[in-house]
Design a protein around this motif. Sequence first.
Motif, PDB file in Angstrom:
ATOM      1  N   UNK A  59       0.949  -1.080  -0.090  1.00 43.55           N
ATOM      2  CA  UNK A  59      -0.004  -0.051   0.113  1.00 43.55           C
ATOM      3  C   UNK A  59       0.785   1.365   0.263  1.00 43.55           C
ATOM      4  N   UNK A  60       1.977   1.255   0.768  1.00 47.09           N
ATOM      5  CA  UNK A  60       2.944   2.654   0.862  1.00 47.09           C
ATOM      6  C   UNK A  60       3.429   2.492  -0.544  1.00 47.09           C
ATOM      7  N   UNK A  61       4.052   1.614  -0.906  1.00 44.00           N
ATOM      8  CA  UNK A  61       4.710   1.461  -2.287  1.00 44.00           C
ATOM      9  C   UNK A  61       3.656   2.057  -3.532  1.00 44.00           C
ATOM     10  N   UNK A  62       2.479   1.761  -3.750  1.00 39.98           N
ATOM     11  CA  UNK A  62       1.552   2.239  -4.719  1.00 39.98           C
ATOM     12  C   UNK A  62       1.322   3.773  -4.387  1.00 39.98           C
ATOM     13  N   UNK A  63       1.086   3.966  -3.029  1.00 39.67           N
ATOM     14  CA  UNK A  63       0.916   5.495  -2.793  1.00 39.67           C
ATOM     15  C   UNK A  63       2.008   6.084  -3.407  1.00 39.67           C
ATOM     16  N   UNK A  64       3.119   5.702  -2.957  1.00 37.28           N
ATOM     17  CA  UNK A  64       4.426   6.563  -3.512  1.00 37.28           C
ATOM     18  C   UNK A  64       4.492   6.713  -4.844  1.00 37.28           C
ATOM     19  N   UNK A  72       4.032   9.588 -10.107  1.00 34.79           N
ATOM     20  CA  UNK A  72       3.322   9.360 -11.534  1.00 34.79           C
ATOM     21  C   UNK A  72       2.851  10.897 -11.639  1.00 34.79           C
ATOM     22  N   UNK A  73       1.924  11.265 -10.784  1.00 34.64           N
ATOM     23  CA  UNK A  73       1.366  12.348 -10.555  1.00 34.64           C
ATOM     24  C   UNK A  73       2.185  13.849 -11.016  1.00 34.64           C
ATOM     25  N   UNK A  74       3.485  13.509 -10.089  1.00 35.42           N
ATOM     26  CA  UNK A  74       4.510  14.664 -10.379  1.00 35.42           C
ATOM     27  C   UNK A  74       5.010  14.696 -11.843  1.00 35.42           C
ATOM     28  N   UNK A 130      -1.121  10.059 -19.952  1.00 36.15           N
ATOM     29  CA  UNK A 130      -0.643   8.662 -19.743  1.00 36.15           C
ATOM     30  C   UNK A 130      -0.241   8.529 -18.254  1.00 36.15           C
ATOM     31  N   UNK A 131       0.607   9.555 -17.829  1.00 37.44           N
ATOM     32  CA  UNK A 131       0.936   9.602 -16.375  1.00 37.44           C
ATOM     33  C   UNK A 131       0.029   9.741 -15.612  1.00 37.44           C
ATOM     34  N   UNK A 132      -0.918  10.762 -15.768  1.00 40.41           N
ATOM     35  CA  UNK A 132      -2.185  10.903 -15.020  1.00 40.41           C
ATOM     36  C   UNK A 132      -3.057   9.588 -14.796  1.00 40.41           C
ATOM     37  N   UNK A 133      -3.192   8.760 -15.620  1.00 41.30           N
ATOM     38  CA  UNK A 133      -3.883   7.395 -15.720  1.00 41.30           C
ATOM     39  C   UNK A 133      -2.957   6.506 -14.658  1.00 41.30           C
ATOM     40  N   UNK A 134      -1.704   6.215 -14.931  1.00 44.65           N
ATOM     41  CA  UNK A 134      -1.029   5.531 -14.018  1.00 44.65           C
ATOM     42  C   UNK A 134      -1.020   5.853 -12.726  1.00 44.65           C
ATOM     43  N   UNK A 135      -1.029   7.208 -12.475  1.00 40.63           N
ATOM     44  CA  UNK A 135      -0.953   7.535 -11.203  1.00 40.63           C
ATOM     45  C   UNK A 135      -2.416   7.094 -10.513  1.00 40.63           C
ATOM     46  N   UNK A 136      -3.568   7.428 -11.285  1.00 36.98           N
ATOM     47  CA  UNK A 136      -4.896   6.993 -10.761  1.00 36.98           C
ATOM     48  C   UNK A 136      -5.114   5.655 -10.593  1.00 36.98           C
ATOM     49  N   UNK A 137      -4.268   4.810 -11.587  1.00 34.21           N
ATOM     50  CA  UNK A 137      -4.271   3.123 -11.213  1.00 34.21           C
ATOM     51  C   UNK A 137      -3.642   2.824  -9.968  1.00 34.21           C
ATOM     52  N   UNK A 138      -2.422   3.401  -9.814  1.00 35.30           N
ATOM     53  CA  UNK A 138      -1.636   3.132  -8.703  1.00 35.30           C
ATOM     54  C   UNK A 138      -2.432   3.670  -7.481  1.00 35.30           C
ATOM     55  N   UNK A 139      -3.103   4.621  -7.162  1.00 39.37           N
ATOM     56  CA  UNK A 139      -4.086   5.138  -6.161  1.00 39.37           C
ATOM     57  C   UNK A 139      -5.062   4.423  -5.933  1.00 39.37           C
ATOM     58  N   UNK A 140      -5.948   3.790  -7.050  1.00 37.46           N
ATOM     59  CA  UNK A 140      -6.707   2.757  -6.748  1.00 37.46           C
ATOM     60  C   UNK A 140      -6.335   1.542  -6.078  1.00 37.46           C
ATOM     61  N   UNK A 141      -5.033   1.013  -6.649  1.00 36.63           N
ATOM     62  CA  UNK A 141      -4.466  -0.402  -5.934  1.00 36.63           C
ATOM     63  C   UNK A 141      -4.124   0.124  -4.774  1.00 36.63           C
ATOM     64  N   UNK A 142      -3.585   1.403  -4.384  1.00 35.16           N
ATOM     65  CA  UNK A 142      -3.501   1.600  -3.154  1.00 35.16           C
ATOM     66  C   UNK A 142      -4.387   1.470  -2.131  1.00 35.16           C
ATOM     67  N   UNK A 194      -5.827 -10.243  -2.901  1.00 35.75           N
ATOM     68  CA  UNK A 194      -5.885 -10.611  -4.231  1.00 35.75           C
ATOM     69  C   UNK A 194      -6.257  -9.480  -5.250  1.00 35.75           C
ATOM     70  N   UNK A 195      -7.490  -8.952  -4.867  1.00 38.91           N
ATOM     71  CA  UNK A 195      -7.987  -7.771  -5.805  1.00 38.91           C
ATOM     72  C   UNK A 195      -6.936  -6.675  -6.012  1.00 38.91           C
ATOM     73  N   UNK A 196      -6.344  -6.300  -5.422  1.00 34.25           N
ATOM     74  CA  UNK A 196      -5.229  -5.424  -5.435  1.00 34.25           C
ATOM     75  C   UNK A 196      -4.051  -5.819  -6.000  1.00 34.25           C
ATOM     76  N   UNK A 197      -3.785  -7.043  -5.960  1.00 33.04           N
ATOM     77  CA  UNK A 197      -2.678  -7.735  -6.714  1.00 33.04           C
ATOM     78  C   UNK A 197      -3.063  -7.918  -8.170  1.00 33.04           C
ATOM     79  N   UNK A 198      -4.396  -8.144  -8.283  1.00 28.89           N
ATOM     80  CA  UNK A 198      -4.674  -8.208  -9.750  1.00 28.89           C
ATOM     81  C   UNK A 198      -5.030  -6.969 -10.237  1.00 28.89           C
ATOM     82  N   UNK A 199      -4.997  -5.749  -9.725  1.00 27.33           N
ATOM     83  CA  UNK A 199      -5.359  -4.414 -10.234  1.00 27.33           C
ATOM     84  C   UNK A 199      -6.899  -4.402 -10.449  1.00 27.33           C
ATOM     85  N   UNK A 200      -7.558  -4.978  -9.546  1.00 29.89           N
ATOM     86  CA  UNK A 200      -9.002  -4.754  -9.677  1.00 29.89           C
ATOM     87  C   UNK A 200      -9.618  -3.804  -8.854  1.00 29.89           C
TER      88      UNK A 200
END
Length: 193
Positions: free
Chosen positions: A51-56, A61-63, A131-143, A187-193
Amino acid sequence: MSGGGFHVHGPHDHELEHAAESGHGTGGMIGRIAVITAIIATVGAIFAYMGGATQANAGLYKNNAAIKKTEAANQWAFYQAKSTKQSLAEFARDLAPDDKKAAYQGRMDRYDKEKSEIKTGAEKLEAEASAWDKSSDDQLHQHHRWAQATTVLQVSIALAAIALLTRKRWLEYGMFAMAAAGLAIGLLALLHI
Protein backbone atom coordinates in the motif's frame (compact mmCIF):
# COMPACT_ATOMS: atom_id res chain seq x y z
CA MET A 1 -1.66 -34.40 48.17
CA SER A 2 -1.67 -36.20 51.47
CA GLY A 3 1.34 -36.65 53.73
CA GLY A 4 1.93 -40.32 52.87
CA GLY A 5 2.64 -39.78 49.15
CA PHE A 6 -0.91 -40.51 48.19
CA HIS A 7 -2.33 -38.08 45.61
CA VAL A 8 -6.04 -37.41 45.05
CA HIS A 9 -7.17 -35.72 41.85
CA GLY A 10 -9.97 -33.19 41.88
CA PRO A 11 -12.99 -33.85 39.63
CA HIS A 12 -11.80 -31.46 36.91
CA ASP A 13 -8.05 -32.25 36.99
CA HIS A 14 -8.33 -35.18 34.62
CA GLU A 15 -10.32 -33.11 32.06
CA LEU A 16 -7.77 -30.26 32.14
CA GLU A 17 -4.85 -32.63 31.65
CA HIS A 18 -6.62 -34.33 28.79
CA ALA A 19 -7.40 -30.95 27.12
CA ALA A 20 -3.79 -29.77 27.51
CA GLU A 21 -2.32 -33.01 26.14
CA SER A 22 -4.69 -33.46 23.22
CA GLY A 23 -4.86 -29.83 22.12
CA HIS A 24 -8.64 -29.75 22.43
CA GLY A 25 -10.61 -27.19 24.33
CA THR A 26 -9.00 -23.90 25.24
CA GLY A 27 -5.42 -25.13 24.79
CA GLY A 28 -5.97 -25.94 21.11
CA MET A 29 -7.89 -22.75 20.53
CA ILE A 30 -5.12 -20.62 22.02
CA GLY A 31 -2.38 -22.27 19.99
CA ARG A 32 -4.35 -22.18 16.76
CA ILE A 33 -5.31 -18.52 17.17
CA ALA A 34 -1.74 -17.57 18.08
CA VAL A 35 -0.33 -19.18 14.93
CA ILE A 36 -3.05 -17.78 12.67
CA THR A 37 -2.63 -14.31 14.20
CA ALA A 38 1.11 -14.40 13.48
CA ILE A 39 0.40 -15.38 9.87
CA ILE A 40 -2.26 -12.69 9.49
CA ALA A 41 0.09 -10.07 10.96
CA THR A 42 2.83 -11.08 8.51
CA VAL A 43 0.51 -10.91 5.52
CA GLY A 44 -0.84 -7.60 6.84
CA ALA A 45 2.69 -6.19 7.02
CA ILE A 46 3.28 -7.18 3.39
CA PHE A 47 -0.03 -5.60 2.37
CA ALA A 48 0.85 -2.41 4.26
CA TYR A 49 4.21 -2.26 2.47
CA MET A 50 2.50 -2.70 -0.91
CA GLY A 51 0.00 0.00 0.00
CA GLY A 52 2.81 2.40 0.84
CA ALA A 53 4.68 1.55 -2.35
CA THR A 54 1.63 2.14 -4.56
CA GLN A 55 0.90 5.41 -2.78
CA ALA A 56 4.46 6.58 -3.42
CA ASN A 57 4.19 5.52 -7.06
CA ALA A 58 0.91 7.42 -7.43
CA GLY A 59 2.58 10.59 -6.17
CA LEU A 60 5.61 10.11 -8.41
CA TYR A 61 3.46 9.50 -11.47
CA LYS A 62 1.30 12.54 -10.68
CA ASN A 63 4.49 14.61 -10.42
CA ASN A 64 5.64 13.30 -13.82
CA ALA A 65 2.25 14.27 -15.26
CA ALA A 66 2.62 17.79 -13.87
CA ILE A 67 6.08 18.10 -15.42
CA LYS A 68 4.77 16.98 -18.81
CA LYS A 69 1.82 19.40 -18.53
CA THR A 70 4.23 22.24 -17.82
CA GLU A 71 6.38 21.27 -20.80
CA ALA A 72 3.26 21.13 -22.98
CA ALA A 73 2.15 24.56 -21.70
CA ASN A 74 5.58 25.92 -22.60
CA GLN A 75 5.23 24.50 -26.10
CA TRP A 76 1.77 26.03 -26.46
CA ALA A 77 3.17 29.40 -25.38
CA PHE A 78 5.90 29.00 -28.01
CA TYR A 79 3.20 28.11 -30.54
CA GLN A 80 1.30 31.26 -29.57
CA ALA A 81 4.44 33.35 -29.98
CA LYS A 82 4.94 31.95 -33.49
CA SER A 83 1.28 32.71 -34.25
CA THR A 84 1.78 36.30 -33.14
CA LYS A 85 4.91 36.61 -35.32
CA GLN A 86 3.00 35.09 -38.22
CA SER A 87 0.18 37.59 -37.74
CA LEU A 88 2.65 40.47 -37.61
CA ALA A 89 4.34 39.20 -40.78
CA GLU A 90 0.94 39.01 -42.47
CA PHE A 91 0.15 42.55 -41.37
CA ALA A 92 3.54 43.74 -42.58
CA ARG A 93 3.07 41.95 -45.92
CA ASP A 94 -0.27 43.62 -46.43
CA LEU A 95 1.22 47.09 -45.78
CA ALA A 96 4.55 46.53 -47.53
CA PRO A 97 5.37 47.65 -51.04
CA ASP A 98 5.08 44.91 -53.67
CA ASP A 99 8.84 44.27 -53.80
CA LYS A 100 8.90 43.37 -50.04
CA LYS A 101 5.72 41.25 -49.95
CA ALA A 102 7.52 38.03 -50.93
CA ALA A 103 9.93 38.31 -47.97
CA TYR A 104 7.08 38.70 -45.54
CA GLN A 105 5.19 35.84 -47.19
CA GLY A 106 8.30 33.65 -46.74
CA ARG A 107 8.32 34.47 -43.04
CA MET A 108 4.64 33.64 -42.76
CA ASP A 109 5.22 30.28 -44.45
CA ARG A 110 8.20 29.55 -42.18
CA TYR A 111 6.17 30.43 -39.05
CA ASP A 112 3.32 28.21 -40.25
CA LYS A 113 5.70 25.26 -40.67
CA GLU A 114 7.32 25.89 -37.26
CA LYS A 115 3.89 26.12 -35.63
CA SER A 116 2.95 22.74 -37.06
CA GLU A 117 6.06 21.13 -35.53
CA ILE A 118 5.51 22.86 -32.19
CA LYS A 119 1.85 21.79 -32.15
CA THR A 120 2.83 18.14 -32.77
CA GLY A 121 5.34 18.31 -29.90
CA ALA A 122 2.84 19.95 -27.54
CA GLU A 123 0.18 17.36 -28.33
CA LYS A 124 2.71 14.58 -27.72
CA LEU A 125 3.57 16.08 -24.32
CA GLU A 126 -0.12 16.35 -23.45
CA ALA A 127 -0.59 12.67 -24.34
CA GLU A 128 2.36 11.75 -22.11
CA ALA A 129 0.87 13.83 -19.28
CA SER A 130 -2.46 12.01 -19.70
CA ALA A 131 -0.70 8.64 -19.60
CA TRP A 132 1.13 9.60 -16.38
CA ASP A 133 -2.18 10.80 -14.87
CA LYS A 134 -3.83 7.49 -15.73
CA SER A 135 -0.92 5.54 -14.23
CA SER A 136 -1.19 7.65 -11.07
CA ASP A 137 -4.92 7.01 -10.82
CA ASP A 138 -4.36 3.27 -11.30
CA GLN A 139 -1.72 3.21 -8.56
CA LEU A 140 -3.97 5.19 -6.22
CA HIS A 141 -6.82 2.74 -6.80
CA GLN A 142 -4.47 -0.15 -6.07
CA HIS A 143 -3.24 1.68 -2.94
CA HIS A 144 -6.82 1.90 -1.69
CA ARG A 145 -7.26 -1.85 -2.23
CA TRP A 146 -4.08 -2.61 -0.26
CA ALA A 147 -5.24 -0.26 2.51
CA GLN A 148 -8.66 -1.96 2.62
CA ALA A 149 -7.03 -5.39 2.81
CA THR A 150 -4.69 -4.25 5.59
CA THR A 151 -7.57 -2.76 7.57
CA VAL A 152 -9.65 -5.94 7.32
CA LEU A 153 -6.66 -8.02 8.45
CA GLN A 154 -6.19 -5.68 11.42
CA VAL A 155 -9.83 -6.21 12.37
CA SER A 156 -9.21 -9.95 12.11
CA ILE A 157 -6.28 -9.65 14.52
CA ALA A 158 -8.45 -7.65 16.93
CA LEU A 159 -11.11 -10.37 16.77
CA ALA A 160 -8.39 -12.93 17.50
CA ALA A 161 -7.39 -11.05 20.64
CA ILE A 162 -11.00 -10.83 21.80
CA ALA A 163 -11.52 -14.53 21.01
CA LEU A 164 -8.49 -15.40 23.13
CA LEU A 165 -9.69 -13.29 26.04
CA THR A 166 -13.30 -14.44 25.96
CA ARG A 167 -12.70 -17.97 24.62
CA LYS A 168 -15.74 -17.55 22.36
CA ARG A 169 -15.68 -19.88 19.39
CA TRP A 170 -17.88 -17.60 17.26
CA LEU A 171 -15.28 -14.83 17.56
CA GLU A 172 -12.65 -17.26 16.33
CA TYR A 173 -14.84 -18.01 13.31
CA GLY A 174 -15.28 -14.26 12.81
CA MET A 175 -11.50 -13.88 12.86
CA PHE A 176 -11.17 -16.53 10.14
CA ALA A 177 -13.90 -14.89 8.07
CA MET A 178 -12.28 -11.45 8.32
CA ALA A 179 -8.86 -12.91 7.48
CA ALA A 180 -10.33 -14.58 4.39
CA ALA A 181 -11.99 -11.30 3.37
CA GLY A 182 -8.69 -9.44 3.84
CA LEU A 183 -6.87 -11.99 1.70
CA ALA A 184 -9.54 -11.71 -0.99
CA ILE A 185 -9.23 -7.91 -1.07
CA GLY A 186 -5.45 -8.30 -1.19
CA LEU A 187 -5.86 -10.59 -4.19
CA LEU A 188 -7.99 -7.91 -5.88
CA ALA A 189 -5.19 -5.41 -5.24
CA LEU A 190 -2.62 -7.79 -6.66
CA LEU A 191 -4.75 -8.30 -9.78
CA HIS A 192 -5.30 -4.50 -10.13
CA ILE A 193 -9.06 -4.90 -9.79
